[in-house]
Design a protein around this motif. Structure first.
Motif, mmCIF file in Angstrom:
data_model
loop_
_atom_site.group_PDB
_atom_site.id
_atom_site.type_symbol
_atom_site.label_atom_id
_atom_site.label_comp_id
_atom_site.label_asym_id
_atom_site.label_seq_id
_atom_site.Cartn_x
_atom_site.Cartn_y
_atom_site.Cartn_z
ATOM 1 N N LYS A 638 6.779 39.969 -3.841
ATOM 2 C CA LYS A 638 7.881 40.806 -3.366
ATOM 3 C C LYS A 638 7.773 41.055 -1.860
ATOM 4 C CE LYS A 638 8.643 43.417 -7.684
ATOM 5 N NZ LYS A 638 8.613 44.756 -8.295
ATOM 6 N N LEU A 639 6.564 41.360 -1.414
ATOM 7 C CA LEU A 639 6.366 41.610 0.012
ATOM 8 C C LEU A 639 6.661 40.359 0.834
ATOM 9 C CD1 LEU A 639 5.464 43.292 2.432
ATOM 10 C CD2 LEU A 639 3.081 42.781 1.832
ATOM 11 N N GLY A 640 6.176 39.214 0.368
ATOM 12 C CA GLY A 640 6.445 37.963 1.076
ATOM 13 C C GLY A 640 7.921 37.649 1.151
ATOM 14 N N ASP A 641 8.653 37.902 0.059
ATOM 15 C CA ASP A 641 10.101 37.655 0.062
ATOM 16 C C ASP A 641 10.804 38.526 1.102
ATOM 17 O OD1 ASP A 641 9.728 35.849 -1.974
ATOM 18 O OD2 ASP A 641 10.431 37.178 -3.577
ATOM 19 N N VAL A 642 10.408 39.794 1.158
ATOM 20 C CA VAL A 642 11.014 40.694 2.149
ATOM 21 C C VAL A 642 10.714 40.200 3.561
ATOM 22 C CG1 VAL A 642 10.994 43.030 3.094
ATOM 23 C CG2 VAL A 642 10.938 42.707 0.622
ATOM 24 N N GLN A 643 9.457 39.820 3.797
ATOM 25 C CA GLN A 643 9.077 39.351 5.127
ATOM 26 C C GLN A 643 9.806 38.060 5.487
ATOM 27 O OE1 GLN A 643 4.871 39.247 4.314
ATOM 28 N NE2 GLN A 643 4.491 41.126 5.474
ATOM 29 N N TRP A 644 10.049 37.208 4.491
ATOM 30 C CA TRP A 644 10.752 35.968 4.771
ATOM 31 C C TRP A 644 12.174 36.261 5.258
ATOM 32 C CZ3 TRP A 644 14.869 32.808 3.767
ATOM 33 C CH2 TRP A 644 14.704 31.458 4.093
ATOM 34 N N HIS A 645 12.800 37.259 4.658
ATOM 35 C CA HIS A 645 14.158 37.622 5.070
ATOM 36 C C HIS A 645 14.162 38.340 6.417
ATOM 37 C CE1 HIS A 645 16.375 36.261 1.633
ATOM 38 N NE2 HIS A 645 15.624 36.947 0.794
ATOM 39 N N LEU A 646 13.119 39.128 6.663
ATOM 40 C CA LEU A 646 13.073 39.891 7.911
ATOM 41 C C LEU A 646 12.622 39.030 9.077
ATOM 42 C CD1 LEU A 646 11.410 43.238 6.766
ATOM 43 C CD2 LEU A 646 13.801 42.876 7.363
ATOM 44 N N PRO A 648 9.064 37.427 11.181
ATOM 45 C CA PRO A 648 8.937 35.976 11.256
ATOM 46 C C PRO A 648 8.368 35.380 9.969
ATOM 47 C CG PRO A 648 7.116 36.991 12.429
ATOM 48 C CD PRO A 648 8.015 38.110 11.987
ATOM 49 N N HIS A 649 8.619 34.087 9.743
ATOM 50 C CA HIS A 649 8.172 33.437 8.519
ATOM 51 C C HIS A 649 6.657 33.364 8.417
ATOM 52 C CE1 HIS A 649 12.303 31.272 8.174
ATOM 53 N NE2 HIS A 649 12.313 32.461 7.632
ATOM 54 N N SER A 650 5.975 33.355 9.559
ATOM 55 C CA SER A 650 4.512 33.286 9.520
ATOM 56 C C SER A 650 3.923 34.483 8.780
ATOM 57 C CB SER A 650 3.949 33.223 10.945
ATOM 58 O OG SER A 650 4.468 34.283 11.737
ATOM 59 N N ASP A 651 4.567 35.650 8.877
ATOM 60 C CA ASP A 651 4.082 36.822 8.136
ATOM 61 C C ASP A 651 4.203 36.599 6.632
ATOM 62 O OD1 ASP A 651 3.561 38.081 10.507
ATOM 63 O OD2 ASP A 651 5.323 39.379 10.461
ATOM 64 N N SER A 652 5.334 36.023 6.215
ATOM 65 C CA SER A 652 5.529 35.808 4.778
ATOM 66 C C SER A 652 4.517 34.798 4.247
ATOM 67 C CB SER A 652 6.959 35.352 4.492
ATOM 68 O OG SER A 652 7.207 34.078 5.046
ATOM 69 N N LEU A 657 0.004 33.446 0.751
ATOM 70 C CA LEU A 657 -1.356 32.914 0.577
ATOM 71 C C LEU A 657 -2.284 33.988 0.016
ATOM 72 C CD1 LEU A 657 -1.706 30.766 3.823
ATOM 73 C CD2 LEU A 657 -1.767 29.913 1.458
ATOM 74 N N ARG A 658 -2.071 35.212 0.433
ATOM 75 C CA ARG A 658 -2.832 36.339 -0.120
ATOM 76 C C ARG A 658 -2.607 36.414 -1.625
ATOM 77 N NH1 ARG A 658 -1.646 42.218 2.586
ATOM 78 N NH2 ARG A 658 -3.148 43.532 1.442
ATOM 79 N N GLY A 659 -1.356 36.137 -2.046
ATOM 80 C CA GLY A 659 -1.042 36.148 -3.473
ATOM 81 C C GLY A 659 -1.764 35.050 -4.236
ATOM 82 N N THR A 660 -1.915 33.847 -3.614
ATOM 83 C CA THR A 660 -2.611 32.758 -4.313
ATOM 84 C C THR A 660 -4.075 33.099 -4.538
ATOM 85 O OG1 THR A 660 -3.167 31.577 -2.259
ATOM 86 C CG2 THR A 660 -1.063 31.047 -3.302
ATOM 87 N N ARG A 661 -4.688 33.799 -3.570
ATOM 88 C CA ARG A 661 -6.093 34.187 -3.743
ATOM 89 C C ARG A 661 -6.231 35.206 -4.866
ATOM 90 N NH1 ARG A 661 -5.695 33.738 1.927
ATOM 91 N NH2 ARG A 661 -5.347 35.971 2.193
ATOM 92 N N LEU A 662 -5.279 36.125 -4.936
ATOM 93 C CA LEU A 662 -5.330 37.131 -5.995
ATOM 94 C C LEU A 662 -5.058 36.512 -7.368
ATOM 95 C CD1 LEU A 662 -3.353 39.879 -4.067
ATOM 96 C CD2 LEU A 662 -5.712 40.119 -4.890
#
Length: 1000
Positions: A638-646, A648-652, A657-662
């Motif tokens: 959810k956080l990545g999706d919001v960041q992608w819309h806001l 820069p894409h590098s944040d998303s 990637l944080r999600g893949t580790r979790l």
């Protein structure tokens, strides 16, 4: 000389060891300079020094050497930057046990804080000695009233060439135009014999003294005499302090004959104010025996005659500052004096803190009586409105007003109090929170607005004045933030309603609180400014804060029982501060979900980030690990999706990637979904190899073969992988990727066609239109346009505003490429409004870019030019360089069409450079090439024009209309045959056709 390191306390709080090392290093730099200039280090002051010199010139040259040495030192990136303020005064001192004492030392200490960071302040006596002996200009700041120094001191700043002061130390004059006019009118009236009292009332820091000084600045020394008196709070036992200072200033500044003349008939009373007059006037006859009441009246008569005699020589202004601290006798003298003012060329200008005025006290009663008699004109000073605050910020920062995003938090923090605004500005500059760049003032990333020491002292005084019980209640109120309701405070403080109400009313009178009606019969309270709240909150111990926050969370949860979703973020904060992490987590997720529903992307990102941090802390502490991991992966998505819309894409990407580790060790579907998210992020920044690699990773987790059917739980994720592949193939070299796109579409199409979900139908139609667009090299066929119409119908069926807006854009995009300007403009403007409303940065950038391109295709130069800077800003925020290039290409076209060939060349080349840096070949380079061809032909550079024209023909570029393409190819053929003149003529005809067809 006094020296002091700037922002040392803040550095010590952050890194005490680094702060100590910095002090040792600076001390090692300074001590040899003291010795070299004949100075004696009297004592160290932790982060500064007191140094004695034999001459003012030696001290000033040493100060200049110190600032020069620190400037050179700070150029190195290997050191902790350090800045120092220096104050220098010339005067007699008393030597005692190696230390030095006296007014000269006190004055040097008082003017040091007036210097800018890396600046030097000197007093008038020093300036007289060094003004023409140092190679730098000394800028007069103003007369400054210094604490415990009875007379104002002239202060100068040494203008060092390597240091451009970022903010003026002396309060800039701004905004109080109407009030200033009233005071100046009273001054002029006094000159003609209409004496009066004008009182400037307001809270501390509101600008009373600054207004008074500004009003009399122009009259002092030009037909008026101004005598000032001021009293400090700790001097309450000193009688007649204001009157004494004013009288003493006159005696010190006047020649003996004038003093004798003024004292004629009132020698005894004048000597009562200024005892040293006895040495000049000689012994006087013994006073007759009078009653205490008679003696008091005689004294008042004599003092009044003394000042009236001064005014007979020249009109007089008595400026009495901070009169709220006057003793009762001084106040009574003011009442008597005021009654004698009519017909006198005297203006008494008072300033007082109305927040510390007891209406039933001596000054309150006298002001009432003077008001009743008509001898008093009152001017209440209010806090600045936002526009006034912005003007003040600009004045403090030397005329350069920062952007609203920088100024607004500062104004909110200050509450509109001018002193707070100024001190915040200076503090932010000094600790490098507010920095000046070539593009203007900017806030450093991650910076926080701290309460400056000067402001903290003012606030502490105001709070102390209302008493310890009220201060305790106000500290409890600070737990709720800047606003709270009475019932919340009553429950948290555990004080009965009536006594609590009396305390709150005292705070209202002191303007520490404001009352605001929020509904009929309902009101709340807010702090007069955020800094007051911050100071009180900081005074609570950590344990006490935690207890109060937990109880406040429970109180608010009950109070908001019917609207907890709307107040979820506030509840989450209180539960977190109260150490109930489970409840905080629940509310942060709810807050993020609600913000998403309301398209408040920034708020959603903030809440999801807090929730994700809490989850990772729980996982690290081995609490409910699997359940927490699953929840954390969902929140990261959810956080990545919001960041992608806001943007820069590098944040998303980092969050995905944080999600893949979790997700490691969890269900394959959860893991695959996490990797698909990463792939979308990489595709957004044009890292196509990385995006395809994530597809491979997701397939290795989920299985490369298609699921057995739509009911298989893996189906949705498998379709997601194939769609991601198609998105990547869309951007790659179509001759290679086109067959791959078609194969992926063929594999996924059966699943999308069988789905009952309108979202899947939107995905299908969008995929088919994309294939149509690339097959025709940027032309949309009738069939492709029909796909867009069906996609919009399916999006409307879904009811999702974001999907609807995306489908509207897609249809407008297609009309643009078909050259149908009218429908394109209408649809793209609608999608832009939707993106703005929902806070979708990436969608906003796309819509605005193609709306700009549409205005260009329509030939509207002014409309296209107006959109260029907005597109550049949006594209930069969203990290979409291809759209920045389209903006530069449009700017080139605008410049060419308006005859600015230099700019057309620069902007067009910049556009091509950006496009060539993107991994894929961007298909609309014609937008930059045509104006560049126009510039080259205008300058007679035929070779360059023909070279550019070749860039219009590769298959990676949008096809030109047949007429246009034939003209370009003919020019190429003529050039290859060696007939350069004919080739040039053919290219000029092509350019004319391009203009007619709205390509150039």
């Amino acid at each position: 000389m006094f020296t002091d390191l700037v922002a040392f306390s803040a550095l010590a709080q952050q890194d005490e060891a680094l702060a100590l090392r910095t002090v040792e290093e600076i001390s090692a730099l300074l001590r040899p300079l003291f010795t070299a200039h004949g100075g004696r280090e009297v004592k160290g002051l932790g982060d500064g020094f007191l140094v004695e010199f034999g001459s003012a010139l030696d001290a000033t040259e040493c100060a200049i050497a110190i600032q020069s040495g620190l400037f050179q030192r700070n150029q190195s990136s290997d050191v902790q930057p350090a800045e120092m303020r220096i104050g220098i005064h010339l005067g007699d001192v008393v030597q005692r046990d190696g230390d030095i004492l006296g007014d000269a030392v006190n004055i040097a200490a008082r003017i040091e804080p007036l210097a800018e960071a890396s600046g030097i302040c000197i007093t008038g006596p020093v300036f007289e000695q060094v003004g023409n002996k140092i190679p730098y200009t000394c800028v007069r700041l103003d007369h400054a009233f210094l604490k415990n120094i009875s007379t104002p001191i002239a202060v100068f700043s040494v203008d060092l060439p390597w240091h451009a002061p970022p903010a003026a130390r002396i309060t800039p004059w701004t905004n109080r135009t109407a009030e200033l006019g009233i005071v100046q009118e009273a001054v002029r009236a006094a000159a003609s014999g209409s004496g009066a009292i004008v009182a400037l009332g307001g809270e501390s820091g509101i600008g009373k003294t600054r207004l008074a000084e500004e009003a009399i600045r122009k009259v002092e020394g030009s037909g008026f005499r101004v005598l000032r008196g001021r009293r400090f709070e700790e001097e309450l036992s000193v009688p007649y302090s204001h009157w004494v200072q004013a009288a003493r200033t006159f005696v010190r500044e006047s020649a003996p004959p004038m003093v004798f003349k003024v004292c004629d008939g009132c020698e005894r009373e004048a000597s009562g104010l200024v005892p040293e007059l006895l040495d000049r006037l000689g012994p006087r006859p013994s006073a007759p025996q009078l009653s205490a009441k008679q003696a008091r009246l005689r004294f008042f008569e004599g003092v009044t005659r003394f000042f009236q005699n001064i005014a007979r020589e020249t009109p007089l202004v008595l400026l009495f500052d901070d009169f709220q601290w006057s003793d009762p006798d001084s106040v009574s003298l003011l009442e008597y004096f005021g009654a004698q003012l009519p017909g006198q060329p005297i203006l008494v200008l008072l300033t007082y803190r109305d927040t510390e005025l007891d209406p039933n006290g001596p000054l309150g009663r006298v002001l009432f009586e003077l008001r009743r008699q008509g001898n008093l004109r009152e001017i209440p000073l209010k806090r600045f409105e936002p526009d006034q605050g912005r003007d003040l910020v600009g004045a403090v920062l030397g005329g350069a007003v920062p952007p609203v995003a920088v100024v607004q938090p500062l104004l909110e923090k200050s509450g509109g109090n001018p002193l707070f605004v100024e001190e915040l500005c200076r503090s932010l500059v000094e600790d490098r929170t507010l920095v000046r760049t070539p593009d203007g003032w900017r806030t450093a990333p991650g910076a926080r607005v701290q309460v400056p020491t000067t402001v903290r002292e003012v606030i502490r005084h105001r709070v102390d004045w209302i008493g310890p019980e009220a201060e305790s209640v106000l500290s409890i109120a600070s737990i709720f933030g800047n606003q709270f309701e009475f019932d919340w405070l009553r429950e948290l403080s555990e004080i009965d309603a009536d006594p609590l109400l009396r305390l709150v009313e005292a705070m209202l009178r002191a303007r520490l609180l404001r009352e605001k009606e929020i509904a009929p019969g309902r009101s709340n309270y807010e702090f007069g400014d955020e800094q007051t709240r911050d100071v009180l909150y900081a005074g609570l111990s950590l344990v006490r804060r935690r207890q109060y926050h937990l109880r406040a969370a429970q109180i608010l949860e009950r109070a908001w029982s019917g609207s907890t979703d709307e107040r979820a973020e506030e509840l989450a904060y209180h539960f977190l501060q109260g150490n109930d992490r489970e409840r905080a987590l629940q509310y942060y997720v709810r807050a993020g979900d609600r913000a998403q529903q309301l398209f408040a992307g920034g708020d959603a990102a903030s809440s999801y980030a807090e929730a994700l941090d809490l989850l990772e802390e729980e996982i690290a502490q081995q609490r409910q690990v699997r359940a927490r991991r699953e929840q954390a992966v969902e929140v990261a998505g959810k956080l990545g999706d919001v960041q992608w819309h806001l943007g820069p894409h590098s944040d998303s990407i980092a969050t995905y990637l944080r999600g893949t580790r979790l997700a490691e060790g969890l269900d394959p579907i959860v893991r695959a979904r996490a990797w698909i998210n990463v792939g979308h992020g990489y595709n957004g920044i044009h890292d196509y190899p990385a995006a395809l690699a994530t597809c491979d990773t997701a397939e290795s987790i989920l299985g490369a073969s298609p699921p057995a059917g739509a009911t298989d739980p893996r189906s949705s994720e498998w379709v997601g992988i194939q769609r991601l592949r198609m998105e990547v193939y869309y951007w790659m070299d179509w001759q290679v990727s086109g067959p791959l796109y078609a194969a992926a579409l063929a594999r996924v199409r059966p699943y999308l066609e069988k789905s009952s979900s309108p979202f899947d139908r939107v995905r299908l139609y969008l995929s088919l239109k994309s294939q149509d667009f690339r097959q025709h090299r940027g032309w949309i066929s009738d069939e492709g346009l029909e796909y867009d119409r069906k996609g919009l119908a399916a999006a409307r069926e879904s009811g999702d505003p974001e999907w609807i807006n995306g489908a509207i854009f897609a249809l407008g995009f297609s009309h643009f490429w078909r050259g149908e300007v009218g429908p394109a403009r209408e649809l793209l403007a609608e999608s832009l409004r939707g993106a703005e409303r929902m806070g979708l940065t990436t969608a906003l950038s796309r819509s605005m870019t193609y709306l700009m391109a549409t205005e260009r295709r329509s030939g509207d130069v002014a409309a296209a030019e107006r959109l260029v800077p907005m597109v550049l800003s949006a594209a930069d925020t969203a990290e979409l360089p291809e759209y920045s290039a389209m903006a530069y290409a449009t700017a080139s076209w605008v410049a060419w069409r308006t005859g600015d060939m230099e700019r057309a060349l620069a902007e067009g080349e910049r556009a091509l450079q950006l496009w060539h840096e993107i991994p894929n070949s961007y298909p609309c380079e014609w937008m930059a090439i045509w104006p560049l061809i126009g510039v080259a032909l205008h300058r007679g550079r035929t070779s360059r024009a023909l070279e550019l024209a070749r860039g219009l023909l590769p298959v990676s570029q949008n096809p030109l209309p047949l007429e246009l393409e034939e003209l370009v190819r003919r020019a190429m053929a003529l050039e290859e045959s060696g007939d350069r003149p004919a080739a040039t003529q053919a290219l000029e005809r092509a350019l004319d056709a391009a203009r007619r067809l709205k390509y150039a």
